[in-house]
Design a protein around this motif. Structure first.
Motif, PDB file in Angstrom:
ATOM      1  N   LEU A 217       0.833  -1.215   0.000  1.00  0.00           N
ATOM      2  CA  LEU A 217       0.000   0.000   0.000  1.00  0.00           C
ATOM      3  C   LEU A 217       0.863   1.260   0.000  1.00  0.00           C
ATOM      4  N   MET A 218       2.028   1.188   0.651  1.00  0.00           N
ATOM      5  CA  MET A 218       2.922   2.343   0.692  1.00  0.00           C
ATOM      6  C   MET A 218       3.345   2.755  -0.714  1.00  0.00           C
ATOM      7  N   GLU A 219       3.600   1.764  -1.560  1.00  0.00           N
ATOM      8  CA  GLU A 219       4.021   2.067  -2.928  1.00  0.00           C
ATOM      9  C   GLU A 219       2.898   2.757  -3.712  1.00  0.00           C
ATOM     10  N   LYS A 220       1.662   2.299  -3.482  1.00  0.00           N
ATOM     11  CA  LYS A 220       0.507   2.896  -4.168  1.00  0.00           C
ATOM     12  C   LYS A 220       0.164   4.263  -3.572  1.00  0.00           C
ATOM     13  N   ASP A 221       0.487   4.433  -2.283  1.00  0.00           N
ATOM     14  CA  ASP A 221       0.044   5.592  -1.507  1.00  0.00           C
ATOM     15  C   ASP A 221       0.838   6.853  -1.814  1.00  0.00           C
ATOM     16  N   SER A 299      -1.032   8.034   6.655  1.00  0.00           N
ATOM     17  CA  SER A 299      -0.586   7.429   5.399  1.00  0.00           C
ATOM     18  C   SER A 299      -0.275   5.951   5.606  1.00  0.00           C
ATOM     19  N   ALA A 300      -0.080   5.227   4.510  1.00  0.00           N
ATOM     20  CA  ALA A 300       0.305   3.814   4.598  1.00  0.00           C
ATOM     21  C   ALA A 300       1.611   3.670   5.367  1.00  0.00           C
ATOM     22  N   LYS A 301       2.510   4.631   5.224  1.00  0.00           N
ATOM     23  CA  LYS A 301       3.773   4.613   5.959  1.00  0.00           C
ATOM     24  C   LYS A 301       3.531   4.745   7.463  1.00  0.00           C
ATOM     25  N   ASP A 302       2.582   5.593   7.841  1.00  0.00           N
ATOM     26  CA  ASP A 302       2.236   5.746   9.263  1.00  0.00           C
ATOM     27  C   ASP A 302       1.746   4.416   9.841  1.00  0.00           C
ATOM     28  N   TRP A 303       0.855   3.737   9.101  1.00  0.00           N
ATOM     29  CA  TRP A 303       0.326   2.461   9.588  1.00  0.00           C
ATOM     30  C   TRP A 303       1.420   1.393   9.618  1.00  0.00           C
ATOM     31  N   ASN A 305       4.540   1.936  10.212  1.00  0.00           N
ATOM     32  CA  ASN A 305       5.344   2.227  11.406  1.00  0.00           C
ATOM     33  C   ASN A 305       4.677   1.696  12.677  1.00  0.00           C
ATOM     34  N   ILE A 306       3.345   1.808  12.738  1.00  0.00           N
ATOM     35  CA  ILE A 306       2.618   1.289  13.899  1.00  0.00           C
ATOM     36  C   ILE A 306       2.764  -0.231  13.986  1.00  0.00           C
ATOM     37  N   LEU A 307       2.752  -0.894  12.856  1.00  0.00           N
ATOM     38  CA  LEU A 307       2.961  -2.350  12.848  1.00  0.00           C
ATOM     39  C   LEU A 307       4.365  -2.687  13.340  1.00  0.00           C
ATOM     40  N   GLN A 308       5.353  -1.890  12.950  1.00  0.00           N
ATOM     41  CA  GLN A 308       6.723  -2.121  13.419  1.00  0.00           C
ATOM     42  C   GLN A 308       6.832  -1.935  14.931  1.00  0.00           C
ATOM     43  N   VAL A 309       6.129  -0.949  15.448  1.00  0.00           N
ATOM     44  CA  VAL A 309       6.106  -0.712  16.895  1.00  0.00           C
ATOM     45  C   VAL A 309       5.535  -1.927  17.625  1.00  0.00           C
ATOM     46  N   ASN A 310       4.478  -2.500  17.077  1.00  0.00           N
ATOM     47  CA  ASN A 310       3.839  -3.638  17.732  1.00  0.00           C
ATOM     48  C   ASN A 310       4.641  -4.926  17.585  1.00  0.00           C
TER      49      ASN A 310
END
Length: 553
Positions: A217-221, A299-303, A305-310
Protein backbone atom coordinates in the motif's frame (compact mmCIF):
# COMPACT_ATOMS: atom_id res chain seq x y z
CA UNK A 1 -12.58 -12.34 20.38
CA UNK A 2 -9.00 -11.28 20.99
CA UNK A 3 -6.47 -12.57 18.50
CA UNK A 4 -4.36 -14.22 21.15
CA UNK A 5 -6.69 -17.08 22.05
CA UNK A 6 -4.96 -19.29 19.47
CA UNK A 7 -1.58 -19.07 21.19
CA UNK A 8 -2.01 -21.79 23.76
CA UNK A 9 -2.95 -24.39 21.18
CA UNK A 10 0.21 -23.46 19.32
CA UNK A 11 2.35 -23.66 22.48
CA UNK A 12 0.96 -27.02 23.54
CA UNK A 13 1.61 -28.49 20.11
CA UNK A 14 5.12 -27.09 20.20
CA UNK A 15 5.81 -28.57 23.62
CA UNK A 16 4.48 -31.96 22.56
CA UNK A 17 7.10 -32.05 19.84
CA UNK A 18 4.89 -31.47 16.85
CA UNK A 19 7.90 -30.21 14.94
CA UNK A 20 6.16 -29.93 11.61
CA UNK A 21 3.95 -27.07 12.91
CA UNK A 22 6.96 -25.03 13.85
CA UNK A 23 8.82 -25.97 10.71
CA UNK A 24 5.93 -24.54 8.70
CA UNK A 25 6.15 -21.38 10.82
CA UNK A 26 9.85 -20.97 10.05
CA UNK A 27 9.29 -21.69 6.38
CA UNK A 28 6.44 -19.17 6.25
CA UNK A 29 8.64 -16.50 7.84
CA UNK A 30 11.43 -17.21 5.37
CA UNK A 31 9.00 -17.33 2.46
CA UNK A 32 7.60 -13.90 3.26
CA UNK A 33 10.53 -12.14 1.72
CA UNK A 34 10.63 -14.73 -1.05
CA UNK A 35 7.17 -13.52 -2.05
CA UNK A 36 8.00 -9.83 -1.69
CA UNK A 37 9.09 -7.34 -4.23
CA UNK A 38 12.70 -8.47 -3.90
CA UNK A 39 11.60 -12.06 -3.49
CA UNK A 40 14.69 -14.00 -4.46
CA UNK A 41 16.46 -16.35 -2.11
CA UNK A 42 20.09 -15.47 -1.46
CA UNK A 43 22.37 -17.39 -3.82
CA UNK A 44 25.44 -15.30 -4.65
CA UNK A 45 27.58 -18.25 -5.58
CA UNK A 46 27.03 -21.68 -7.06
CA UNK A 47 27.84 -24.21 -4.31
CA UNK A 48 29.81 -26.44 -6.67
CA UNK A 49 32.54 -23.86 -7.33
CA UNK A 50 35.80 -24.22 -5.41
CA UNK A 51 36.31 -21.43 -2.89
CA UNK A 52 38.98 -20.76 -0.29
CA UNK A 53 38.17 -21.56 3.33
CA UNK A 54 38.67 -19.52 6.46
CA UNK A 55 41.30 -20.87 8.83
CA UNK A 56 41.79 -20.53 12.60
CA UNK A 57 45.04 -18.63 11.97
CA UNK A 58 43.40 -16.20 9.55
CA UNK A 59 40.39 -15.68 11.84
CA UNK A 60 42.70 -14.88 14.76
CA UNK A 61 44.67 -12.40 12.65
CA UNK A 62 41.51 -10.65 11.42
CA UNK A 63 40.11 -10.42 14.97
CA UNK A 64 43.35 -8.88 16.21
CA UNK A 65 43.49 -6.40 13.36
CA UNK A 66 39.89 -5.18 13.43
CA UNK A 67 39.33 -2.05 15.50
CA UNK A 68 36.71 -2.00 18.25
CA UNK A 69 34.20 0.02 16.19
CA UNK A 70 34.01 -2.38 13.25
CA UNK A 71 32.17 -5.12 15.19
CA UNK A 72 28.89 -4.88 17.12
CA UNK A 73 29.78 -7.54 19.69
CA UNK A 74 33.58 -7.54 19.59
CA UNK A 75 34.20 -9.02 23.07
CA UNK A 76 31.51 -11.68 22.69
CA UNK A 77 32.80 -12.60 19.23
CA UNK A 78 36.40 -12.97 20.42
CA UNK A 79 35.26 -15.13 23.35
CA UNK A 80 33.07 -17.23 21.03
CA UNK A 81 35.85 -17.93 18.53
CA UNK A 82 38.42 -18.57 21.26
CA UNK A 83 36.14 -21.22 22.79
CA UNK A 84 36.05 -23.04 19.45
CA UNK A 85 39.78 -22.63 18.75
CA UNK A 86 39.02 -19.96 16.12
CA UNK A 87 37.47 -22.51 13.76
CA UNK A 88 35.26 -20.92 11.06
CA UNK A 89 31.47 -21.07 11.47
CA UNK A 90 30.00 -20.44 8.02
CA UNK A 91 32.03 -22.69 5.70
CA UNK A 92 28.97 -24.75 4.77
CA UNK A 93 27.28 -22.99 1.86
CA UNK A 94 23.76 -24.08 2.78
CA UNK A 95 24.22 -23.04 6.42
CA UNK A 96 25.64 -19.67 5.39
CA UNK A 97 22.94 -18.98 2.82
CA UNK A 98 20.22 -19.94 5.34
CA UNK A 99 21.37 -17.06 7.55
CA UNK A 100 21.72 -14.66 4.64
CA UNK A 101 18.18 -15.55 3.56
CA UNK A 102 16.98 -14.95 7.13
CA UNK A 103 18.59 -11.50 7.25
CA UNK A 104 17.43 -10.53 3.77
CA UNK A 105 13.88 -11.62 4.56
CA UNK A 106 13.64 -9.91 7.95
CA UNK A 107 12.93 -6.41 6.66
CA UNK A 108 9.21 -6.62 7.39
CA UNK A 109 10.15 -7.22 11.02
CA UNK A 110 12.14 -3.99 10.96
CA UNK A 111 15.55 -5.64 10.51
CA UNK A 112 17.44 -4.13 7.55
CA UNK A 113 20.22 -6.13 5.94
CA UNK A 114 22.56 -3.12 5.80
CA UNK A 115 22.37 -2.79 9.61
CA UNK A 116 24.02 -6.20 9.99
CA UNK A 117 27.25 -5.63 8.01
CA UNK A 118 25.11 -6.00 4.90
CA UNK A 119 27.38 -3.98 2.62
CA UNK A 120 30.54 -5.76 3.78
CA UNK A 121 28.89 -9.17 3.50
CA UNK A 122 27.48 -8.31 0.04
CA UNK A 123 30.93 -7.29 -1.21
CA UNK A 124 32.72 -10.31 0.25
CA UNK A 125 30.21 -12.81 -1.13
CA UNK A 126 30.71 -11.56 -4.69
CA UNK A 127 33.11 -13.78 -6.59
CA UNK A 128 33.78 -16.00 -3.61
CA UNK A 129 36.04 -18.23 -5.66
CA UNK A 130 38.47 -15.30 -6.02
CA UNK A 131 38.60 -14.48 -2.31
CA UNK A 132 41.64 -15.17 -0.18
CA UNK A 133 41.53 -17.15 3.04
CA UNK A 134 41.89 -13.85 4.90
CA UNK A 135 38.84 -12.39 3.18
CA UNK A 136 36.79 -15.53 3.73
CA UNK A 137 37.75 -15.38 7.42
CA UNK A 138 36.64 -11.73 7.57
CA UNK A 139 33.31 -12.78 6.03
CA UNK A 140 32.99 -15.49 8.67
CA UNK A 141 33.52 -12.96 11.45
CA UNK A 142 31.06 -10.46 9.95
CA UNK A 143 28.40 -13.19 9.70
CA UNK A 144 28.94 -14.30 13.30
CA UNK A 145 28.82 -10.71 14.52
CA UNK A 146 25.62 -10.16 12.52
CA UNK A 147 24.10 -13.30 14.01
CA UNK A 148 24.90 -12.16 17.57
CA UNK A 149 23.31 -8.77 16.95
CA UNK A 150 20.28 -10.23 15.18
CA UNK A 151 19.81 -12.89 17.86
CA UNK A 152 19.91 -10.37 20.69
CA UNK A 153 17.48 -7.99 18.98
CA UNK A 154 15.11 -10.82 18.09
CA UNK A 155 15.11 -12.18 21.64
CA UNK A 156 15.14 -8.98 23.71
CA UNK A 157 13.90 -6.41 21.20
CA UNK A 158 15.81 -3.64 19.48
CA UNK A 159 15.04 -1.15 22.24
CA UNK A 160 14.85 -1.23 26.04
CA UNK A 161 11.19 -1.02 27.19
CA UNK A 162 12.20 0.16 30.67
CA UNK A 163 13.62 3.33 29.17
CA UNK A 164 10.39 3.99 27.27
CA UNK A 165 7.84 3.40 30.05
CA UNK A 166 7.45 4.93 33.47
CA UNK A 167 6.52 1.47 34.75
CA UNK A 168 7.60 -1.72 32.99
CA UNK A 169 7.55 -4.82 35.14
CA UNK A 170 8.02 -7.82 32.86
CA UNK A 171 10.98 -10.11 33.41
CA UNK A 172 12.55 -11.99 30.53
CA UNK A 173 14.73 -15.07 30.63
CA UNK A 174 18.31 -14.56 29.51
CA UNK A 175 19.54 -16.58 26.57
CA UNK A 176 23.02 -17.58 25.39
CA UNK A 177 23.42 -16.60 21.74
CA UNK A 178 26.78 -18.39 21.52
CA UNK A 179 25.33 -21.63 22.90
CA UNK A 180 22.44 -21.50 20.41
CA UNK A 181 24.78 -20.86 17.51
CA UNK A 182 27.07 -23.74 18.54
CA UNK A 183 24.09 -26.08 18.79
CA UNK A 184 22.93 -25.00 15.34
CA UNK A 185 26.43 -25.60 13.96
CA UNK A 186 26.48 -29.10 15.47
CA UNK A 187 23.09 -29.84 13.92
CA UNK A 188 23.95 -28.00 10.69
CA UNK A 189 20.50 -26.42 11.07
CA UNK A 190 20.23 -22.66 11.52
CA UNK A 191 16.45 -22.84 12.04
CA UNK A 192 17.15 -24.51 15.41
CA UNK A 193 18.49 -21.18 16.73
CA UNK A 194 16.06 -18.91 14.88
CA UNK A 195 13.00 -20.70 16.21
CA UNK A 196 14.38 -20.44 19.77
CA UNK A 197 15.03 -16.71 19.43
CA UNK A 198 11.88 -15.44 17.75
CA UNK A 199 8.41 -15.00 19.25
CA UNK A 200 6.57 -18.31 18.84
CA UNK A 201 3.03 -16.94 18.86
CA UNK A 202 0.85 -16.36 15.79
CA UNK A 203 0.33 -12.67 16.58
CA UNK A 204 3.94 -11.87 15.71
CA UNK A 205 3.91 -13.84 12.47
CA UNK A 206 0.60 -12.28 11.43
CA UNK A 207 1.95 -8.80 12.12
CA UNK A 208 4.79 -9.58 9.70
CA UNK A 209 2.19 -10.46 7.08
CA UNK A 210 0.34 -7.21 7.84
CA UNK A 211 3.58 -5.24 7.43
CA UNK A 212 4.19 -6.89 4.07
CA UNK A 213 0.68 -5.96 2.90
CA UNK A 214 1.09 -2.42 4.20
CA UNK A 215 4.38 -2.01 2.33
CA UNK A 216 2.52 -2.72 -0.91
CA UNK A 217 0.00 0.00 0.00
CA UNK A 218 2.92 2.34 0.69
CA UNK A 219 4.02 2.07 -2.93
CA UNK A 220 0.51 2.90 -4.17
CA UNK A 221 0.04 5.59 -1.51
CA UNK A 222 3.05 7.82 -2.14
CA UNK A 223 1.78 9.67 -5.21
CA UNK A 224 -1.93 9.82 -4.34
CA UNK A 225 -2.03 10.77 -0.65
CA UNK A 226 -3.92 13.99 0.11
CA UNK A 227 -4.67 15.25 3.61
CA UNK A 228 -8.36 15.66 4.43
CA UNK A 229 -9.22 18.91 6.14
CA UNK A 230 -10.41 18.56 9.73
CA UNK A 231 -13.75 20.26 10.21
CA UNK A 232 -17.39 19.73 10.96
CA UNK A 233 -18.86 16.25 11.40
CA UNK A 234 -20.30 14.58 8.29
CA UNK A 235 -23.34 12.46 9.09
CA UNK A 236 -24.85 9.80 6.77
CA UNK A 237 -26.74 11.34 3.81
CA UNK A 238 -25.14 14.75 4.52
CA UNK A 239 -23.22 16.61 1.84
CA UNK A 240 -19.71 17.98 2.30
CA UNK A 241 -17.07 19.13 -0.23
CA UNK A 242 -14.50 16.81 1.44
CA UNK A 243 -16.47 13.66 0.52
CA UNK A 244 -14.79 13.04 -2.88
CA UNK A 245 -11.35 12.97 -1.19
CA UNK A 246 -12.71 10.78 1.61
CA UNK A 247 -14.19 8.33 -0.91
CA UNK A 248 -10.94 8.27 -2.86
CA UNK A 249 -9.07 7.46 0.36
CA UNK A 250 -11.52 4.68 1.22
CA UNK A 251 -11.06 3.21 -2.25
CA UNK A 252 -7.29 3.46 -1.92
CA UNK A 253 -7.46 1.56 1.37
CA UNK A 254 -9.70 -1.14 -0.08
CA UNK A 255 -12.95 -0.17 1.66
CA UNK A 256 -14.70 1.12 -1.47
CA UNK A 257 -14.75 -0.61 -4.83
CA UNK A 258 -15.59 2.53 -6.79
CA UNK A 259 -15.21 6.12 -5.58
CA UNK A 260 -17.66 8.55 -7.15
CA UNK A 261 -17.15 12.31 -7.05
CA UNK A 262 -20.41 13.06 -5.28
CA UNK A 263 -20.22 15.21 -2.14
CA UNK A 264 -22.86 13.07 -0.38
CA UNK A 265 -22.03 10.60 2.40
CA UNK A 266 -24.13 7.93 0.70
CA UNK A 267 -25.23 4.53 1.97
CA UNK A 268 -22.26 2.99 0.17
CA UNK A 269 -19.69 5.36 1.69
CA UNK A 270 -21.38 5.07 5.10
CA UNK A 271 -20.93 1.28 4.96
CA UNK A 272 -17.26 1.73 3.98
CA UNK A 273 -16.73 4.21 6.84
CA UNK A 274 -18.23 1.76 9.32
CA UNK A 275 -15.86 -0.98 8.12
CA UNK A 276 -12.92 1.42 8.45
CA UNK A 277 -14.05 2.43 11.95
CA UNK A 278 -14.34 -1.19 13.02
CA UNK A 279 -10.80 -1.97 11.85
CA UNK A 280 -9.38 1.06 13.65
CA UNK A 281 -11.04 0.80 17.05
CA UNK A 282 -13.42 3.72 16.49
CA UNK A 283 -17.10 4.15 17.29
CA UNK A 284 -18.88 2.27 14.50
CA UNK A 285 -21.58 4.77 13.55
CA UNK A 286 -20.82 5.81 9.97
CA UNK A 287 -20.40 9.40 11.14
CA UNK A 288 -17.21 11.08 9.91
CA UNK A 289 -15.94 13.00 12.91
CA UNK A 290 -12.46 14.23 13.77
CA UNK A 291 -11.33 10.86 15.17
CA UNK A 292 -12.26 9.13 11.91
CA UNK A 293 -10.62 11.89 9.86
CA UNK A 294 -7.47 11.69 12.00
CA UNK A 295 -7.17 8.00 11.14
CA UNK A 296 -8.02 8.53 7.47
CA UNK A 297 -5.23 11.11 7.36
CA UNK A 298 -2.62 8.56 8.37
CA UNK A 299 -0.59 7.43 5.40
CA UNK A 300 0.31 3.81 4.60
CA UNK A 301 3.77 4.61 5.96
CA UNK A 302 2.24 5.75 9.26
CA UNK A 303 0.33 2.46 9.59
CA UNK A 304 3.43 0.50 8.61
CA UNK A 305 5.34 2.23 11.41
CA UNK A 306 2.62 1.29 13.90
CA UNK A 307 2.96 -2.35 12.85
CA UNK A 308 6.72 -2.12 13.42
CA UNK A 309 6.11 -0.71 16.89
CA UNK A 310 3.84 -3.64 17.73
CA UNK A 311 6.30 -6.20 16.39
CA UNK A 312 8.82 -4.68 18.79
CA UNK A 313 6.33 -5.00 21.68
CA UNK A 314 5.88 -8.72 21.02
CA UNK A 315 9.65 -9.17 21.05
CA UNK A 316 9.58 -7.67 24.56
CA UNK A 317 6.79 -9.90 25.85
CA UNK A 318 7.32 -13.40 27.36
CA UNK A 319 7.47 -16.23 24.82
CA UNK A 320 5.22 -18.64 26.73
CA UNK A 321 2.20 -17.69 28.82
CA UNK A 322 1.16 -21.04 30.30
CA UNK A 323 -2.10 -22.98 30.07
CA UNK A 324 -4.33 -20.94 32.43
CA UNK A 325 -4.05 -17.18 32.21
CA UNK A 326 -5.81 -13.86 31.82
CA UNK A 327 -4.57 -11.58 29.06
CA UNK A 328 -5.41 -7.88 29.18
CA UNK A 329 -4.93 -5.53 26.24
CA UNK A 330 -5.07 -2.10 27.86
CA UNK A 331 -5.16 -0.23 24.55
CA UNK A 332 -8.13 -2.24 23.25
CA UNK A 333 -10.04 -2.22 26.57
CA UNK A 334 -10.41 -6.01 26.51
CA UNK A 335 -9.62 -8.98 28.74
CA UNK A 336 -9.46 -12.60 27.65
CA UNK A 337 -9.52 -15.70 29.86
CA UNK A 338 -7.68 -18.82 28.66
CA UNK A 339 -8.31 -22.08 30.54
CA UNK A 340 -6.53 -25.38 29.86
CA UNK A 341 -5.09 -23.81 26.75
CA UNK A 342 -8.48 -22.89 25.29
CA UNK A 343 -10.31 -19.61 24.93
CA UNK A 344 -12.95 -19.35 27.64
CA UNK A 345 -14.35 -15.83 27.64
CA UNK A 346 -13.80 -12.18 26.77
CA UNK A 347 -14.76 -9.12 28.84
CA UNK A 348 -14.86 -5.38 28.27
CA UNK A 349 -12.67 -3.45 30.68
CA UNK A 350 -12.07 0.10 31.94
CA UNK A 351 -8.39 1.02 32.35
CA UNK A 352 -6.32 3.86 33.75
CA UNK A 353 -6.54 7.44 32.59
CA UNK A 354 -3.61 8.75 30.52
CA UNK A 355 -2.55 10.60 33.67
CA UNK A 356 -2.80 7.38 35.73
CA UNK A 357 -1.76 4.67 33.33
CA UNK A 358 -2.40 0.99 33.90
CA UNK A 359 1.17 -0.41 33.86
CA UNK A 360 2.53 -3.31 31.81
CA UNK A 361 3.37 -6.24 34.08
CA UNK A 362 2.52 -9.84 34.91
CA UNK A 363 1.71 -11.67 38.15
CA UNK A 364 -0.24 -14.61 39.50
CA UNK A 365 -3.80 -14.42 40.83
CA UNK A 366 -3.94 -15.49 44.48
CA UNK A 367 -7.49 -14.94 45.69
CA UNK A 368 -10.93 -13.55 45.03
CA UNK A 369 -12.64 -11.20 47.45
CA UNK A 370 -16.44 -11.13 47.55
CA UNK A 371 -18.00 -7.93 48.92
CA UNK A 372 -14.59 -6.24 49.31
CA UNK A 373 -13.75 -3.20 51.35
CA UNK A 374 -11.83 -0.53 49.50
CA UNK A 375 -8.59 0.76 50.97
CA UNK A 376 -7.79 3.95 49.11
CA UNK A 377 -4.48 3.63 47.23
CA UNK A 378 -1.78 6.31 47.74
CA UNK A 379 -2.33 8.06 44.40
CA UNK A 380 -6.04 8.60 45.01
CA UNK A 381 -5.42 9.51 48.64
CA UNK A 382 -2.88 12.21 47.73
CA UNK A 383 -4.49 13.55 44.55
CA UNK A 384 -8.19 13.22 45.36
CA UNK A 385 -9.17 12.43 48.95
CA UNK A 386 -7.02 14.81 50.98
CA UNK A 387 -7.53 17.79 48.60
CA UNK A 388 -11.26 17.01 48.59
CA UNK A 389 -11.42 16.96 52.42
CA UNK A 390 -9.55 20.27 52.60
CA UNK A 391 -12.08 21.92 50.31
CA UNK A 392 -15.20 20.38 51.85
CA UNK A 393 -15.42 19.23 55.52
CA UNK A 394 -18.20 16.80 54.53
CA UNK A 395 -16.25 15.25 51.63
CA UNK A 396 -15.25 12.15 53.65
CA UNK A 397 -18.81 11.47 54.81
CA UNK A 398 -20.23 12.06 51.34
CA UNK A 399 -17.83 9.45 49.97
CA UNK A 400 -18.71 6.99 52.78
CA UNK A 401 -15.07 6.75 53.87
CA UNK A 402 -13.60 5.74 57.21
CA UNK A 403 -10.49 7.59 58.40
CA UNK A 404 -8.01 5.38 60.27
CA UNK A 405 -4.96 6.69 62.12
CA UNK A 406 -1.52 5.02 62.20
CA UNK A 407 -2.46 3.39 65.51
CA UNK A 408 -5.62 1.91 64.00
CA UNK A 409 -8.01 4.35 65.65
CA UNK A 410 -11.09 5.36 63.66
CA UNK A 411 -11.23 9.17 63.49
CA UNK A 412 -14.11 11.61 63.09
CA UNK A 413 -13.34 13.42 59.80
CA UNK A 414 -14.94 16.62 61.10
CA UNK A 415 -12.37 16.75 63.92
CA UNK A 416 -9.32 16.19 61.70
CA UNK A 417 -6.99 19.05 60.80
CA UNK A 418 -6.82 18.35 57.06
CA UNK A 419 -4.05 20.92 56.57
CA UNK A 420 -1.65 19.01 58.80
CA UNK A 421 1.07 16.72 57.43
CA UNK A 422 -0.22 13.94 59.65
CA UNK A 423 -3.20 13.29 57.34
CA UNK A 424 -0.82 11.72 54.80
CA UNK A 425 -0.18 8.88 57.25
CA UNK A 426 -3.90 8.08 57.61
CA UNK A 427 -5.59 5.17 55.82
CA UNK A 428 -8.97 5.58 54.17
CA UNK A 429 -11.38 2.69 53.93
CA UNK A 430 -14.77 2.25 52.35
CA UNK A 431 -16.96 -0.61 53.58
CA UNK A 432 -18.75 -3.01 51.21
CA UNK A 433 -21.97 -1.67 49.73
CA UNK A 434 -23.55 -0.01 46.73
CA UNK A 435 -21.33 3.08 47.03
CA UNK A 436 -18.11 1.03 46.98
CA UNK A 437 -16.23 1.60 43.67
CA UNK A 438 -14.94 -2.00 43.77
CA UNK A 439 -18.49 -3.29 43.45
CA UNK A 440 -19.07 -6.87 44.61
CA UNK A 441 -15.87 -8.62 43.47
CA UNK A 442 -12.14 -8.01 43.60
CA UNK A 443 -9.61 -10.35 41.95
CA UNK A 444 -6.31 -10.10 43.78
CA UNK A 445 -2.77 -10.61 42.49
CA UNK A 446 -0.75 -8.69 45.13
CA UNK A 447 1.80 -6.45 43.44
CA UNK A 448 3.84 -3.34 44.15
CA UNK A 449 1.71 -1.33 41.69
CA UNK A 450 -1.47 -1.89 43.74
CA UNK A 451 -3.33 -2.96 40.59
CA UNK A 452 -6.15 -5.53 40.61
CA UNK A 453 -9.27 -6.53 38.68
CA UNK A 454 -12.61 -5.53 40.15
CA UNK A 455 -16.30 -4.90 39.69
CA UNK A 456 -17.62 -1.32 39.59
CA UNK A 457 -20.62 0.68 40.66
CA UNK A 458 -20.30 2.74 37.44
CA UNK A 459 -21.32 0.09 34.93
CA UNK A 460 -22.50 2.63 32.36
CA UNK A 461 -18.85 3.23 31.40
CA UNK A 462 -18.74 -0.15 29.67
CA UNK A 463 -21.05 1.19 26.95
CA UNK A 464 -18.42 3.77 25.93
CA UNK A 465 -16.10 3.04 23.01
CA UNK A 466 -13.09 4.58 24.79
CA UNK A 467 -12.77 3.38 28.37
CA UNK A 468 -9.69 4.91 30.01
CA UNK A 469 -11.43 6.23 33.13
CA UNK A 470 -9.86 4.53 36.17
CA UNK A 471 -6.97 5.44 38.43
CA UNK A 472 -4.96 2.47 37.13
CA UNK A 473 -6.88 -0.60 38.26
CA UNK A 474 -8.85 -2.66 35.75
CA UNK A 475 -12.65 -2.67 36.02
CA UNK A 476 -14.19 -5.74 34.39
CA UNK A 477 -17.64 -6.08 32.89
CA UNK A 478 -19.20 -9.37 34.01
CA UNK A 479 -16.51 -9.86 36.65
CA UNK A 480 -18.82 -12.08 38.74
CA UNK A 481 -18.92 -14.56 35.85
CA UNK A 482 -15.12 -14.35 35.57
CA UNK A 483 -14.77 -15.03 39.31
CA UNK A 484 -17.03 -18.06 39.02
CA UNK A 485 -14.89 -19.41 36.17
CA UNK A 486 -11.74 -18.95 38.25
CA UNK A 487 -13.39 -20.88 41.12
CA UNK A 488 -14.98 -23.58 38.96
CA UNK A 489 -12.46 -26.24 40.07
CA UNK A 490 -13.64 -25.80 43.70
CA UNK A 491 -17.00 -27.58 44.02
CA UNK A 492 -17.81 -25.89 47.31
CA UNK A 493 -17.89 -22.56 45.45
CA UNK A 494 -20.30 -23.35 42.65
CA UNK A 495 -22.34 -20.60 40.99
CA UNK A 496 -25.21 -20.76 43.49
CA UNK A 497 -22.83 -20.65 46.46
CA UNK A 498 -21.03 -17.60 45.09
CA UNK A 499 -24.40 -15.86 44.58
CA UNK A 500 -25.35 -16.72 48.17
CA UNK A 501 -22.11 -15.29 49.54
CA UNK A 502 -22.50 -12.12 47.50
CA UNK A 503 -26.07 -11.67 48.73
CA UNK A 504 -24.90 -11.89 52.34
CA UNK A 505 -23.00 -8.61 51.99
CA UNK A 506 -20.17 -10.02 54.10
CA UNK A 507 -16.57 -9.94 52.95
CA UNK A 508 -15.23 -13.36 51.97
CA UNK A 509 -11.70 -14.25 50.79
CA UNK A 510 -11.41 -17.34 48.58
CA UNK A 511 -7.96 -18.64 47.64
CA UNK A 512 -7.42 -20.05 44.16
CA UNK A 513 -6.28 -23.68 44.12
CA UNK A 514 -5.24 -23.66 40.44
CA UNK A 515 -2.50 -21.13 39.56
CA UNK A 516 -3.66 -18.55 37.03
CA UNK A 517 -1.23 -16.02 35.57
CA UNK A 518 -2.32 -12.55 34.55
CA UNK A 519 -0.59 -10.55 31.82
CA UNK A 520 -1.37 -6.88 31.47
CA UNK A 521 -0.04 -5.92 28.05
CA UNK A 522 -0.49 -3.01 25.69
CA UNK A 523 -0.61 -3.33 21.90
CA UNK A 524 -2.29 -1.25 19.21
CA UNK A 525 -2.30 -3.49 16.12
CA UNK A 526 -3.08 -7.12 15.38
CA UNK A 527 -4.47 -9.32 12.64
CA UNK A 528 -7.72 -11.22 12.93
CA UNK A 529 -9.91 -13.04 10.41
CA UNK A 530 -7.61 -12.08 7.56
CA UNK A 531 -7.74 -8.34 8.33
CA UNK A 532 -5.38 -5.96 10.11
CA UNK A 533 -6.88 -4.08 13.04
CA UNK A 534 -5.63 -0.97 14.82
CA UNK A 535 -6.80 0.70 18.00
CA UNK A 536 -6.22 4.15 19.45
CA UNK A 537 -2.91 4.60 21.26
CA UNK A 538 -4.46 5.97 24.45
CA UNK A 539 -1.12 6.49 26.24
CA UNK A 540 0.74 7.88 23.18
CA UNK A 541 3.38 5.16 23.45
CA UNK A 542 3.63 4.31 19.74
CA UNK A 543 5.41 7.53 18.86
CA UNK A 544 7.97 7.14 21.65
CA UNK A 545 8.76 3.58 20.62
CA UNK A 546 8.98 4.50 16.93
CA UNK A 547 11.38 7.33 17.73
CA UNK A 548 13.57 4.91 19.69
CA UNK A 549 13.44 2.32 16.89
CA UNK A 550 14.54 4.94 14.37
CA UNK A 551 17.71 5.59 16.37
CA UNK A 552 18.70 1.90 16.44
CA UNK A 553 20.77 0.50 13.59
Amino acid sequence: MLLYHHIMNFERSFKKGVFIVFLLFIISCNNQANNNVNGDSYNPQSPVEEIAEGTPEAILRVLQEKDSTSLFERDSIKTFYKARANKPVWSDTQFRNAFLDTLKNAKYQGFLFEDFHGNEIENLTKNLQDRSSEEISALDIYLTDAFFKYGKQLWYGKTNPKKLHEIWDLTRKKISISKLLNESIDKNDLSFAIKKLGPINPIYNKLILAAKEQSILMEKDSSKFMKIEIGKTIKPENSDPRMPIIKARLQQLGYLKDADTSSVNSKTSEKAIKAFQQDHGLMIDGIIGNATLYNLNKSAKDWYNILQVNLERWRWYPRELGSDYILVNVADFKLEFIKNGKFKDEHKIVVGLPSRETPVFSDEIENIVLNPSWYIPPTIKIKDVIPGARKDPNYINKKHLNVISQSGERLDPLNVNWNSKEVYSYRFKQDPGSANPLGQVKINFPNKHLIYLHDTNSKSLFSNNARSNSSGCVRVEGVIDLAKELLSDQKQYNSDKVDELLASGKTRYIKLTTPVKIYIFYWTAWRENGKTHFTHDIYNDDEKILKALNTIH
